[in-house]
Design a protein around this motif. Structure first.
Motif, mmCIF file in Angstrom:
data_model
loop_
_atom_site.group_PDB
_atom_site.id
_atom_site.type_symbol
_atom_site.label_atom_id
_atom_site.label_comp_id
_atom_site.label_asym_id
_atom_site.label_seq_id
_atom_site.Cartn_x
_atom_site.Cartn_y
_atom_site.Cartn_z
ATOM 1 N N GLU A 213 6.755 6.314 1.180
ATOM 2 C CA GLU A 213 6.912 4.946 1.869
ATOM 3 C C GLU A 213 5.706 4.145 1.243
ATOM 4 O OE1 GLU A 213 8.588 5.774 6.349
ATOM 5 O OE2 GLU A 213 6.498 6.102 5.905
ATOM 6 N N THR A 214 6.065 2.892 1.434
ATOM 7 C CA THR A 214 5.356 1.881 1.078
ATOM 8 C C THR A 214 4.889 0.951 2.297
ATOM 9 O OG1 THR A 214 5.866 1.803 -1.217
ATOM 10 C CG2 THR A 214 4.798 -0.154 -0.544
ATOM 11 N N LYS A 215 3.894 0.300 2.413
ATOM 12 C CA LYS A 215 3.457 -0.484 3.715
ATOM 13 C C LYS A 215 3.318 -1.918 3.045
ATOM 14 C CE LYS A 215 -0.592 -0.312 5.899
ATOM 15 N NZ LYS A 215 -1.760 -0.049 6.586
ATOM 16 N N LEU A 216 3.949 -3.005 3.673
ATOM 17 C CA LEU A 216 3.744 -4.176 3.169
ATOM 18 C C LEU A 216 3.229 -4.890 4.462
ATOM 19 C CD1 LEU A 216 4.544 -6.816 1.536
ATOM 20 C CD2 LEU A 216 6.596 -6.935 2.866
ATOM 21 N N THR A 217 2.041 -5.495 4.075
ATOM 22 C CA THR A 217 1.034 -6.155 5.231
ATOM 23 C C THR A 217 0.909 -7.453 4.660
ATOM 24 O OG1 THR A 217 -0.119 -3.968 5.288
ATOM 25 C CG2 THR A 217 -1.197 -6.043 6.199
ATOM 26 N N THR B 41 0.610 -1.161 0.166
ATOM 27 C CA THR B 41 0.076 -0.029 -0.007
ATOM 28 C C THR B 41 0.725 1.048 -0.067
ATOM 29 O OG1 THR B 41 -1.553 -1.208 1.478
ATOM 30 C CG2 THR B 41 -1.894 1.220 1.223
ATOM 31 N N PRO B 42 0.621 2.116 -1.027
ATOM 32 C CA PRO B 42 1.387 3.398 -0.918
ATOM 33 C C PRO B 42 0.944 4.261 0.171
ATOM 34 C CG PRO B 42 0.015 3.379 -2.797
ATOM 35 C CD PRO B 42 -0.369 1.984 -1.916
ATOM 36 N N MET B 43 2.155 4.821 0.892
ATOM 37 C CA MET B 43 1.716 5.769 1.968
ATOM 38 C C MET B 43 2.725 6.880 2.064
ATOM 39 S SD MET B 43 0.067 3.310 3.900
ATOM 40 C CE MET B 43 0.106 4.072 5.533
ATOM 41 N N TYR C 87 4.139 11.299 -5.594
ATOM 42 C CA TYR C 87 4.490 9.910 -5.372
ATOM 43 C C TYR C 87 4.759 9.635 -4.094
ATOM 44 C CZ TYR C 87 5.771 10.346 -10.292
ATOM 45 O OH TYR C 87 5.837 10.352 -11.779
ATOM 46 N N ALA C 88 4.714 7.971 -3.751
ATOM 47 C CA ALA C 88 4.504 7.569 -2.450
ATOM 48 C C ALA C 88 5.949 7.594 -1.870
ATOM 49 C CB ALA C 88 3.971 6.157 -2.325
ATOM 50 N N THR D 171 6.823 -0.854 7.128
ATOM 51 C CA THR D 171 6.997 0.147 6.038
ATOM 52 C C THR D 171 8.033 0.547 5.505
ATOM 53 O OG1 THR D 171 7.358 2.048 7.492
ATOM 54 C CG2 THR D 171 4.767 1.577 6.672
ATOM 55 N N PHE D 172 8.626 0.955 4.156
ATOM 56 C CA PHE D 172 10.013 1.076 3.756
ATOM 57 C C PHE D 172 9.915 2.048 2.912
ATOM 58 C CE2 PHE D 172 7.770 -2.157 0.928
ATOM 59 C CZ PHE D 172 8.186 -1.838 -0.376
#
Length: 162
Positions: free
Chosen positions: A98-102, A86-88, A95-96, A128-129
């Motif tokens: 950070e991206t969240k990996l769930t 998910t873009p955060m 642009y995002a 997040t990364f």
């Protein structure tokens, strides 16, 4: 006299180990932990094995339960139901940043010795990364952290009952 006291001291030591487990080992000696298949739309090929082994590892390290492939006094099974990005934190250029990996899993716990403690529950963990990095660069590290979090949550809900 002093030598007798010193010699007797090692046998008088009391050791306490806090692992949070509230298990009556006279009634419950084993747990079976099935492999958790990956049924998510986006598949990390290593996640299923890492999750299954992470759960087995926490139970083997923090309890005296025998880990069986099936038919344990307690049984854990489930599946990975979601693995998503998910873009955060949208930046000024839209642009995002950070991206969240769930990771989401469904767990079925059966306590054959105390059926009232059985349950089915969904667990999620995320990390997040920085979006400037590729998922393949950070995936192993993030999944390791999420597997640890999920295994601890399952452990706490099943035998620690925190």
């Amino acid at each position: 006299m002093l030598a007798t006291i010193v010699a007797a001291m090692p046998s008088c030591l009391i050791s306490y180990r806090f692992n949070g487990a509230s298990i009556d080992y006279s009634k419950t000696q084993s747990i079976s932990i099935a492999d958790f298949p990956n049924n998510a739309a986006l598949v990390n090929p290593n996640l299923s094995n890492a999750l299954s082994e992470g759960i087995r590892d926490i139970f083997s390290r923090q309890t005296r339960l025998s880990i069986l492939p099936r038919n344990g006094d307690m049984e854990l099974e489930g599946e990975i139901t979601d693995y998503s990005l998910t873009p955060m934190a949208i930046s000024a250029d839209s642009y995002a940043a950070e991206t969240k990996l769930t990771v989401t899993i469904r767990v079925r716990f059966t306590n054959n010795k105390a059926p009232e403690e059985s349950f089915e529950k969904t667990y999620s963990a995320f990390q997040t990364f920085n979006s400037a990095r590729l998922l393949t660069e950070v995936q192993d590290e993030l999944c390791t952290a999420m597997v640890t979090e999920l295994a601890e949550s399952i452990y706490n809900d099943t035998v620690a009952r925190w």
